[in-house]
Design an enzyme around this catalytic site. Structure first.
Site, short mmCIF file in Angstrom:
data_model
loop_
_atom_site.label_atom_id
_atom_site.label_comp_id
_atom_site.label_asym_id
_atom_site.label_seq_id
_atom_site.Cartn_x
_atom_site.Cartn_y
_atom_site.Cartn_z
N GLU A 169 0.84 -1.20 0.00
CA GLU A 169 0.00 0.00 0.00
C GLU A 169 0.88 1.25 0.00
O GLU A 169 1.86 1.32 0.73
CB GLU A 169 -0.91 -0.03 1.24
CG GLU A 169 -1.89 1.10 1.30
CD GLU A 169 -2.60 1.30 -0.04
OE1 GLU A 169 -3.29 0.38 -0.50
OE2 GLU A 169 -2.44 2.39 -0.64
N LYS A 224 8.37 -1.47 -2.53
CA LYS A 224 7.69 -0.74 -1.44
C LYS A 224 8.73 -0.16 -0.47
O LYS A 224 8.67 1.03 -0.12
CB LYS A 224 6.72 -1.68 -0.72
CG LYS A 224 6.11 -1.12 0.55
CD LYS A 224 5.26 0.12 0.30
CE LYS A 224 5.00 0.88 1.58
NZ LYS A 224 4.25 2.10 1.41
N CYS A 280 6.40 4.55 9.39
CA CYS A 280 7.00 3.69 8.36
C CYS A 280 8.38 4.09 7.85
O CYS A 280 9.21 3.21 7.62
CB CYS A 280 6.04 3.57 7.19
SG CYS A 280 4.55 2.70 7.67
P1 NAD Z 1 -1.71 -0.38 12.69
O1 NAD Z 1 -0.90 -0.70 13.89
O2 NAD Z 1 -2.49 0.89 12.64
O3 NAD Z 1 -2.78 -1.56 12.45
C1 NAD Z 1 -2.48 -2.91 12.49
C2 NAD Z 1 -3.66 -3.64 13.09
O4 NAD Z 1 -3.43 -5.04 12.99
C3 NAD Z 1 -3.89 -3.36 14.59
O5 NAD Z 1 -5.19 -2.86 14.78
C4 NAD Z 1 -3.68 -4.71 15.26
O6 NAD Z 1 -4.53 -4.93 16.39
C5 NAD Z 1 -4.02 -5.68 14.14
N1 NAD Z 1 -3.46 -7.01 14.31
C6 NAD Z 1 -2.20 -7.37 14.66
N2 NAD Z 1 -2.08 -8.71 14.67
C7 NAD Z 1 -3.28 -9.22 14.33
C8 NAD Z 1 -3.78 -10.55 14.16
N3 NAD Z 1 -3.00 -11.61 14.33
N4 NAD Z 1 -5.07 -10.70 13.82
C9 NAD Z 1 -5.87 -9.63 13.63
N5 NAD Z 1 -5.45 -8.35 13.76
C10 NAD Z 1 -4.18 -8.15 14.10
O7 NAD Z 1 -0.74 -0.49 11.46
P2 NAD Z 1 -0.90 0.26 10.05
O8 NAD Z 1 -0.39 1.66 10.15
O9 NAD Z 1 -2.27 0.01 9.52
O10 NAD Z 1 0.17 -0.52 9.17
C11 NAD Z 1 -0.07 -1.85 8.74
C12 NAD Z 1 0.98 -2.23 7.71
O11 NAD Z 1 0.85 -1.38 6.56
C13 NAD Z 1 2.43 -2.05 8.18
O12 NAD Z 1 3.20 -3.08 7.61
C14 NAD Z 1 2.84 -0.72 7.59
O13 NAD Z 1 4.23 -0.66 7.35
C15 NAD Z 1 2.09 -0.72 6.27
N6 NAD Z 1 1.77 0.62 5.74
C16 NAD Z 1 1.34 1.61 6.58
C17 NAD Z 1 0.96 2.85 6.06
C18 NAD Z 1 0.50 3.98 6.95
O14 NAD Z 1 0.33 5.07 6.45
N7 NAD Z 1 0.26 3.76 8.24
C19 NAD Z 1 0.99 3.05 4.68
C20 NAD Z 1 1.41 2.01 3.85
C21 NAD Z 1 1.78 0.79 4.40
C1 UGA Z 2 4.58 7.67 3.72
C2 UGA Z 2 4.59 7.63 2.18
O1 UGA Z 2 4.40 8.95 1.69
C3 UGA Z 2 3.51 6.71 1.65
O2 UGA Z 2 3.61 6.61 0.24
C4 UGA Z 2 3.69 5.32 2.26
O3 UGA Z 2 2.65 4.47 1.84
C5 UGA Z 2 3.64 5.44 3.77
O4 UGA Z 2 4.68 6.35 4.21
C6 UGA Z 2 3.89 4.15 4.49
O5 UGA Z 2 4.40 3.22 3.92
O6 UGA Z 2 3.57 4.17 5.67
P1 UGA Z 2 3.15 8.93 5.55
O7 UGA Z 2 4.27 8.54 6.45
O8 UGA Z 2 1.77 8.64 5.96
O9 UGA Z 2 3.35 8.26 4.12
O10 UGA Z 2 3.22 10.51 5.27
P2 UGA Z 2 4.20 11.43 4.39
O11 UGA Z 2 3.39 12.44 3.73
O12 UGA Z 2 5.12 10.63 3.57
O13 UGA Z 2 5.04 12.16 5.52
C7 UGA Z 2 6.03 11.50 6.28
C8 UGA Z 2 6.80 12.50 7.10
O14 UGA Z 2 7.61 13.32 6.25
C9 UGA Z 2 5.93 13.48 7.89
O15 UGA Z 2 6.50 13.71 9.15
C10 UGA Z 2 5.93 14.74 7.05
O16 UGA Z 2 5.71 15.90 7.79
C11 UGA Z 2 7.35 14.69 6.51
N1 UGA Z 2 7.51 15.46 5.25
C12 UGA Z 2 6.84 15.10 4.13
C13 UGA Z 2 8.37 16.55 5.22
O17 UGA Z 2 9.00 16.91 6.24
N2 UGA Z 2 8.51 17.24 4.05
C14 UGA Z 2 7.87 16.90 2.91
O18 UGA Z 2 8.06 17.59 1.87
C15 UGA Z 2 7.01 15.79 2.95
#
Ligand code: NAD
Ligand code: UGA
Length: 483
Positions: A169, A224, A280
């Site tokens: 994602e 990713k 992340c």
């Molecule tokens: P999160 O901690 O918000 O959510 C994860 C959820 O999974 C929690 O609610 C937890 O209770 C649940 N969980 C854990 N083990 C479980 C199990 N065995 N069965 C059922 N539920 C279970 O995490 P997130 O931010 O949603 O991130 C999830 C993944 O996506 C990570 O690998 C992260 O790197 C990736 N990712 C995150 C973002 C972001 O913006 N947060 C964007 C892209 C990718």
């Molecule tokens: C980031 C990536 O942008 C997503 O594509 C990816 O899916 C995600 O991580 C993930 O894998 O979790 P996110 O961390 O939600 O998304 O937000 P960003 O907009 O990337 O910002 C990350 C950090 O960088 C923040 O603290 C933001 O303030 C900072 N940032 C961003 C800067 O300081 N300057 C910029 O120009 C942009």
């Protein structure tokens, strides 16, 4: 061709699972989406009637939840049911950096992924497509396959099979709904063409064909990690240049604009700030470095670790500047912190620069008043691991016995009384509208505004008789006449 997939399960109702399935359910009314989680608290928040109490704040999310929840989108803790009925299962659980054991501090902790795979193996029926939605180390799909098939050997009575795909994602928090509705690309990695096409047919309901990329599974997993590493590297690069601006008299906003006009570089992700936060970037770069190290590529590991190390240095630099500007001591000085979320438009505080900066200031003895429009006092307390000492109404304890700093939370903007400084750490829209002429009258003189997000109007701040420090603003270096 119509899709043979009818029933979809997502394990993990977090910042990714929740919004992603919500948008998918909205775009695919003919499919059923069951989002399951082990956390009863999280699921009950997703099922709240009061949509302001959803576990995640994300612009546009509550409207889509209202439209689709309990129609073709369901949130529950019933993993068994959801897995049994699913044709396709997204694994979207957390993958934080490992804290103990082999690879501690660098590699991802896969225990939640492993637990999910075991649940899938235990309850699934017939053929199931298992999709990695979580961000995972390269070759995790192999581990998932092993877990799925070795668990099957124990329960040989079932006619069960799996295809494992990677579909990382790329949403960013704060813009998640728009990112999901209009993605730059959808990446599907795998070796089972039919399964890949089934998944891509779901996305094709709203994503144009040319944006759907099919690759081998390892490329998808690595792409990713590498995408996040590139984005984070850009932020460290611009922040490093902001430091040079401050000592040379250049201005990072002008330099960033000039760099971004090169169409090969582009203008996005060139905003200097207090250092990247979020759950992340740091974890994924460390993971990439660990992968390189594992394959004996030490120089590559050090190269990427440099991006994270610089970010830590940069966050610390901001608290040092605050102390220096306030005559070398902030002990018992009231400092307003504007913003605690790691970026605007989210209530997520994971790895927020505000955590380190606030801790540093408290250690130096400051009396912080922290405001954030979407983050709660409890959440801040959890991150700082320091109890909030005072309620809004209570007065600060300025007695000499109280040498360590303290903090309290404010829900309102009534925070500037007797403040020596205000520090903007999150670029919330509201902070752009603060009337500095009014607020400056409540502050101690000389007072400072530290703007780490370049959101204030410099003229308005200085006209109000306040000193202004902006990240990467070399002109302030030349000013001899601070108020
Ligand atoms: P999160 O901690 O918000 O959510 C994860 C959820 O999974 C929690 O609610 C937890 O209770 C649940 N969980 C854990 N083990 C479980 C199990 N065995 N069965 C059922 N539920 C279970 O995490 P997130 O931010 O949603 O991130 C999830 C993944 O996506 C990570 O690998 C992260 O790197 C990736 N990712 C995150 C973002 C972001 O913006 N947060 C964007 C892209 C990718
Ligand atoms: C980031 C990536 O942008 C997503 O594509 C990816 O899916 C995600 O991580 C993930 O894998 O979790 P996110 O961390 O939600 O998304 O937000 P960003 O907009 O990337 O910002 C990350 C950090 O960088 C923040 O603290 C933001 O303030 C900072 N940032 C961003 C800067 O300081 N300057 C910029 O120009 C942009």
């Amino acid at each position: 061709m119509t899709s043979n997939i009818k029933n979809i399960c997502c394990i993990g109702a977090g910042f990714v699972g929740g919004p992603t399935m919500t948008v998918m359910a909205d775009r695919c009314p003919d499919l059923i989406f069951n989002v399951v989680d082990i956390s009863e608290e999280r699921i009950s928040s997703w099922n709240q009637n009061d949509l302001s109490k959803l576990p995640i704040f994300e612009p546009g999310l509550k409207e889509l939840i209202e439209k689709n929840r309990n129609k073709n989108l369901f949130f529950s803790t019933k993993l068994k049911n959801a897995i049994e009925n699913a044709d396709l299962i997204f694994i979207s659980v957390n993958t934080p950096t490992k804290l103990i054991g082999l690879g501690a501090g660098k590699s991802s902790d896969l225990k939640w992924v492993e637990a999910s795979a075991r649940e899938v193996a235990k309850f699934s029926r017939g053929h199931t497509i298992v999709v990695e939605k979580s961000t995972l180390p390269v070759r995790t799909a192999e581990v998932i396959k092993k877990i799925l098939y070795s668990s099957l050997e124990e329960t040989s009575e079932k006619d069960v099979s799996f295809s494992v795909l990677s579909n990382p994602e790329f949403l960013a928090e704060g813009t998640a709904i728009n990112d999901l509705e209009n993605p730059d690309r959808i990446l599907i990695g795998g070796d089972d063409k039919e399964a890949m096409l089934s998944l891509s047919r779901i996305y094709k309901k709203w994503v144009p064909d040319h944006k759907i990329l099919l690759t081998n599974i390892w490329s998808s997993e690595l792409a990713k990690l590498a995408s996040n590493a590139f984005l984070a590297q850009r932020i460290s690069s611009i922040n490093s240049i902001s430091t040079i601006c401050e000592v040379t008299g250049a201005d990072i906003r002008e330099v960033g604009m000039a760099i971004g006009r090169d169409s090969r570089i582009g203008s996005k992700f060139l905003e200097s700030g207090p250092g990247f936060g979020g759950s992340c970037f740091k974890k994924d770069i460390l993971n990439l470095a660990y992968l390189a190290e594992y394959f004996g590529l030490e120089d590559i590991a050090r190269y990427w670790e440099g991006v994270v190390n610089f970010n830590i240095w940069h966050q610390r630099r901001i608290s040092k500047i605050i102390v220096e500007k306030l005559f070398g001591t902030i002990s018992q000085k009231r400092i307003v912190i504007l913003g605690f979320a790691f970026k605007a438009n989210t209530n997520d505080t994971r790895e927020s620069a505000a955590i380190k900066i606030c801790k540093d200031l408290i250690e130096e003895g400051a009396d912080l008043i922290i405001h954030d429009p979407k983050v709660t006092q409890n959440q801040i307390e959890k991150e700082l691991k320091i109890k909030s000492l005072f309620n809004n109404s209570e007065e600060t304890d300025l007695s000499p016995k109280n040498k360590l700093g303290q903090w309290r939370f404010s829900e309102t903007y009534d925070v500037f009384d007797n403040a020596h400084a205000a520090v903007i750490l999150t670029e919330w829209e509201d902070y752009k509208n603060i009337d500095w002429l009014v607020e400056s009258k409540k502050m101690v003189r000389p007072a400072w505004i530290f703007d780490s997000r370049s959101i204030v109007n410099p003229q308005e701040v200085t006209n109000a008789g306040l000193n202004l420090w902006r990240l990467g603003d070399g002109s302030s270096k030349n000013k001899k006449n601070d108020f």
